[in-house]
Enzyme design. Structure first.
Site, PDB file in Angstrom:
ATOM      1  N   VAL A  17       0.695  -1.309   0.029  1.00 18.64           N
ATOM      2  CA  VAL A  17      -0.013   0.132  -0.190  1.00 18.64           C
ATOM      3  C   VAL A  17       0.824   1.362  -0.038  1.00 18.64           C
ATOM      4  O   VAL A  17       0.713   2.198  -0.910  1.00 18.64           O
ATOM      5  CB  VAL A  17      -0.853  -0.130   1.226  1.00 18.64           C
ATOM      6  CG1 VAL A  17      -1.588   1.347   1.438  1.00 18.64           C
ATOM      7  CG2 VAL A  17      -1.996  -1.211   1.115  1.00 18.64           C
ATOM      8  N   GLU A 131     -10.501   6.254   5.883  1.00 17.81           N
ATOM      9  CA  GLU A 131     -11.182   5.359   4.911  1.00 17.81           C
ATOM     10  C   GLU A 131     -10.874   3.768   4.673  1.00 17.81           C
ATOM     11  O   GLU A 131     -11.507   3.038   4.380  1.00 17.81           O
ATOM     12  CB  GLU A 131     -11.567   6.344   3.889  1.00 17.81           C
ATOM     13  CG  GLU A 131     -12.300   5.683   2.846  1.00 17.81           C
ATOM     14  CD  GLU A 131     -13.902   5.723   3.153  1.00 17.81           C
ATOM     15  OE1 GLU A 131     -14.435   4.677   3.454  1.00 17.81           O
ATOM     16  OE2 GLU A 131     -14.559   6.982   3.372  1.00 17.81           O
ATOM     17  N   ILE A 138     -13.570   1.132  -1.589  1.00 20.82           N
ATOM     18  CA  ILE A 138     -14.986   1.506  -1.381  1.00 20.82           C
ATOM     19  C   ILE A 138     -15.210   2.783  -0.532  1.00 20.82           C
ATOM     20  O   ILE A 138     -14.921   2.761   0.585  1.00 20.82           O
ATOM     21  CB  ILE A 138     -15.903   0.298  -0.795  1.00 20.82           C
ATOM     22  CG1 ILE A 138     -15.577  -1.040  -1.746  1.00 20.82           C
ATOM     23  CG2 ILE A 138     -17.209   0.683  -0.846  1.00 20.82           C
ATOM     24  CD1 ILE A 138     -16.318  -2.067  -1.353  1.00 20.82           C
ATOM     25  N   GLY A 189      -2.409 -15.235  -4.547  1.00 20.03           N
ATOM     26  CA  GLY A 189      -1.883 -14.029  -3.837  1.00 20.03           C
ATOM     27  C   GLY A 189      -3.095 -13.341  -3.102  1.00 20.03           C
ATOM     28  O   GLY A 189      -2.926 -12.353  -2.413  1.00 20.03           O
ATOM     29  N   ASP A 203     -10.040 -10.344  10.908  1.00 17.98           N
ATOM     30  CA  ASP A 203      -9.826  -8.918  10.090  1.00 17.98           C
ATOM     31  C   ASP A 203     -11.221  -8.279  10.104  1.00 17.98           C
ATOM     32  O   ASP A 203     -11.400  -6.999  10.080  1.00 17.98           O
ATOM     33  CB  ASP A 203      -9.118  -9.302   8.391  1.00 17.98           C
ATOM     34  CG  ASP A 203      -9.206  -8.055   7.852  1.00 17.98           C
ATOM     35  OD1 ASP A 203      -8.498  -7.371   7.641  1.00 17.98           O
ATOM     36  OD2 ASP A 203     -10.383  -8.113   6.865  1.00 17.98           O
ATOM     37  N   LYS A 207     -13.220  -4.557  11.326  1.00 18.59           N
ATOM     38  CA  LYS A 207     -13.900  -3.551  10.543  1.00 18.59           C
ATOM     39  C   LYS A 207     -15.269  -3.476  11.022  1.00 18.59           C
ATOM     40  O   LYS A 207     -15.881  -2.332  10.869  1.00 18.59           O
ATOM     41  CB  LYS A 207     -13.757  -4.171   9.074  1.00 18.59           C
ATOM     42  CG  LYS A 207     -12.389  -4.211   8.526  1.00 18.59           C
ATOM     43  CD  LYS A 207     -12.464  -4.886   7.050  1.00 18.59           C
ATOM     44  CE  LYS A 207     -11.038  -4.984   6.479  1.00 18.59           C
ATOM     45  NZ  LYS A 207     -10.922  -5.884   5.394  1.00 18.59           N
ATOM     46  N   GLY A 306      -5.870  -4.860  -1.825  1.00 12.53           N
ATOM     47  CA  GLY A 306      -4.766  -4.690  -2.828  1.00 12.53           C
ATOM     48  C   GLY A 306      -4.180  -3.313  -2.640  1.00 12.53           C
ATOM     49  O   GLY A 306      -4.697  -2.393  -2.132  1.00 12.53           O
TER      50      GLY A 306
END
Length: 430
Positions: A17, A131, A138, A189, A203, A207, A306
């Site tokens: 990232v 965000e 998104i 991946g 995870d 969120k 990603g």
């Protein structure tokens, strides 16, 4: 009129990232300056391995001393994409103390210590934007805390982990087993070498905590979120789902109680009808379904992970924070005025799909039905198949509390005619 003095940005982390953030800042520098009203300058990049070649980044900007970078005093915005709890927490609070606003993608830290970080930002009059912490590219957090700020959100239901959605979609579409689908996700991946955080729901739970807090104006921590992984989902479960006109997704569900007096947040596999918009979300994509009083039903869809998609969300926050910086203002902070209690899983009401291994003899169905009735759980449908003294009994309930269902299952296990409980799955989205 554009300001000529650049806004200085410190980048903490330069992995998948972070490297994309640096690339976008460099290749789109002119457009970013025009949108913000001032140039944006990458003033430093903190990494763990300085010897690694980082294309497009001036080696003179690279440092291993993240603390010194955020404490420089001339940094306007710190972008944190290193993840984890420490040193990220200390670096973010130090950034606020030394005059910088923060853009973060750190879902684990925000789910655990979001309230403290918001307090630190407010105390110093700085921004905390994140965000990218929930659903990659998104736009979701900003619509929840800004676009829907005048509405009452009642439910947030979504697929917020691309790895698990890829695995479940592969199991559904090809008939593959869990391990086979996981192996393919790893090869492509989509899954880490250690996929535990994804497949066990950690995870998604982080969120869910963030989303519930924003949606319901209530502090919701990671520990408040019920979590159940998807490693036990089988091809047989998918066959049962198809018989009901459903598929299976790992869902994050945040909702108000019917009386509005409390909220719940949970992550678990669930059957959803093929007619529901979330059922059509394929591959590694994410989608979140929001239900509110005035807006009705809204769906947010797109790539949820990603480098490039997540960096897109980071850059959106960076532009917003830089604009605030130029205008000597800040954006929305924490809104926790409602302070609603967070209820446990036992109070959640939904439908259930229960598969039982039972003896194939007269009276079994009556015994099972009696147990459900004694615990106040109403049966919607029953399907029984038997052969050579053994049988499977599939029961789909009407809406019932998790506590009532748990008591029912415990009682069923005590019946001599029940050999075992093959699976229990919630049915959502109706």
């Amino acid at each position: 009129m554009m300001r000529t003095r650049p806004l200085k940005v410190a980048l903490l982390g330069c992995g998948v990232v972070g490297s994309e953030v640096a690339r976008i800042m460099t290749t789109h520098a002119d457009d970013l300056a025009a949108r913000i009203g001032a140039p944006v300058e990458l003033a430093g990049v903190a990494v763990r391995r300085p010897s690694k070649l980082r294309e497009g980044i001036d080696p003179a900007l690279v440092t291993t001393d993240a603390t010194a970078l955020v404490e420089r005093g001339d940094i306007d915005v710190v972008v944190e994409v290193i993840g984890g709890i420490e040193p990220a927490r200390s670096l973010i609070t130090s950034a606020f103390a030394h005059g910088a606003s923060v853009v973060s993608a750190n879902k684990a830290l925000l789910a655990q210590d979001g309230a403290a970080l918001h307090a630190a930002a407010e105390q110093q009059g700085k921004d905390l934007y994140y965000e990218a912490a929930v659903a990659g590219a998104i736009p979701l957090i900003r619509p929840l805390r800004e676009s829907l700020a005048g509405d009452k959100v009642n439910r947030v239901l979504g697929i917020v982990n691309g790895t698990t959605n890829f695995i479940l979609d592969k199991m559904d579409s090809t008939g593959a087993g869990y391990q086979e689908a996981l192996d393919e996700a790893t090869a492509l991946g989509y899954a880490e070498a250690d996929p535990t955080a994804d497949v066990e729901g950690f995870d998604a739970a982080a969120k869910a905590a963030i989303l519930a807090g924003i949606a319901f104006h209530t502090r919701v921590r990671l520990d408040d979120v019920y979590r159940e992984g998807m490693t036990e989902v089988t091809a047989s479960d998918f066959a049962s789902a198809k018989n009901m006109g459903c598929t299976i997704k790992l869902l994050a569900i945040c909702e108000r109680a019917e009386d509005g007096g409390s909220v719940t947040a949970r992550v678990h596999p669930a059957m959803i009808p093929l007619s529901h918009p979330l059922a059509s979300v394929r591959g590694a994509y994410n989608a979140v379904f929001v239900e509110s009083d005035a807006s009705g039903q809204l769906m947010f869809y797109g790539p949820g992970a990603g480098g490039a998609p997540t960096a897109s969300a980071v850059m959106g926050d960076l532009v917003a924070v830089c604009r605030n910086r130029l205008n000597s203002t800040t954006g929305p902070g924490e809104s926790a005025y409602a302070a609603l209690p967070v209820s446990g899983m036992g109070e959640v009401v939904t439908r259930y799909h229960i598969s039982l291994d039972v003896a194939d003899k007269p009276g079994v169905l009556a015994q099972v039905a009696t147990v459900f009735a004694e615990h106040g759980v109403s049966i919607d449908t029953v399907r029984q198949q038997g052969k050579d003294g053994e049988a499977s009994l599939v029961v789909v309930t009407h809406r019932a509390s998790d506590a009532a269902l748990t008591g029912t299952v415990e009682a069923l296990r005590k019946l001599d005619t029940v050999r075992g409980v093959a699976s229990i799955m919630r049915v959502e989205g109706e």
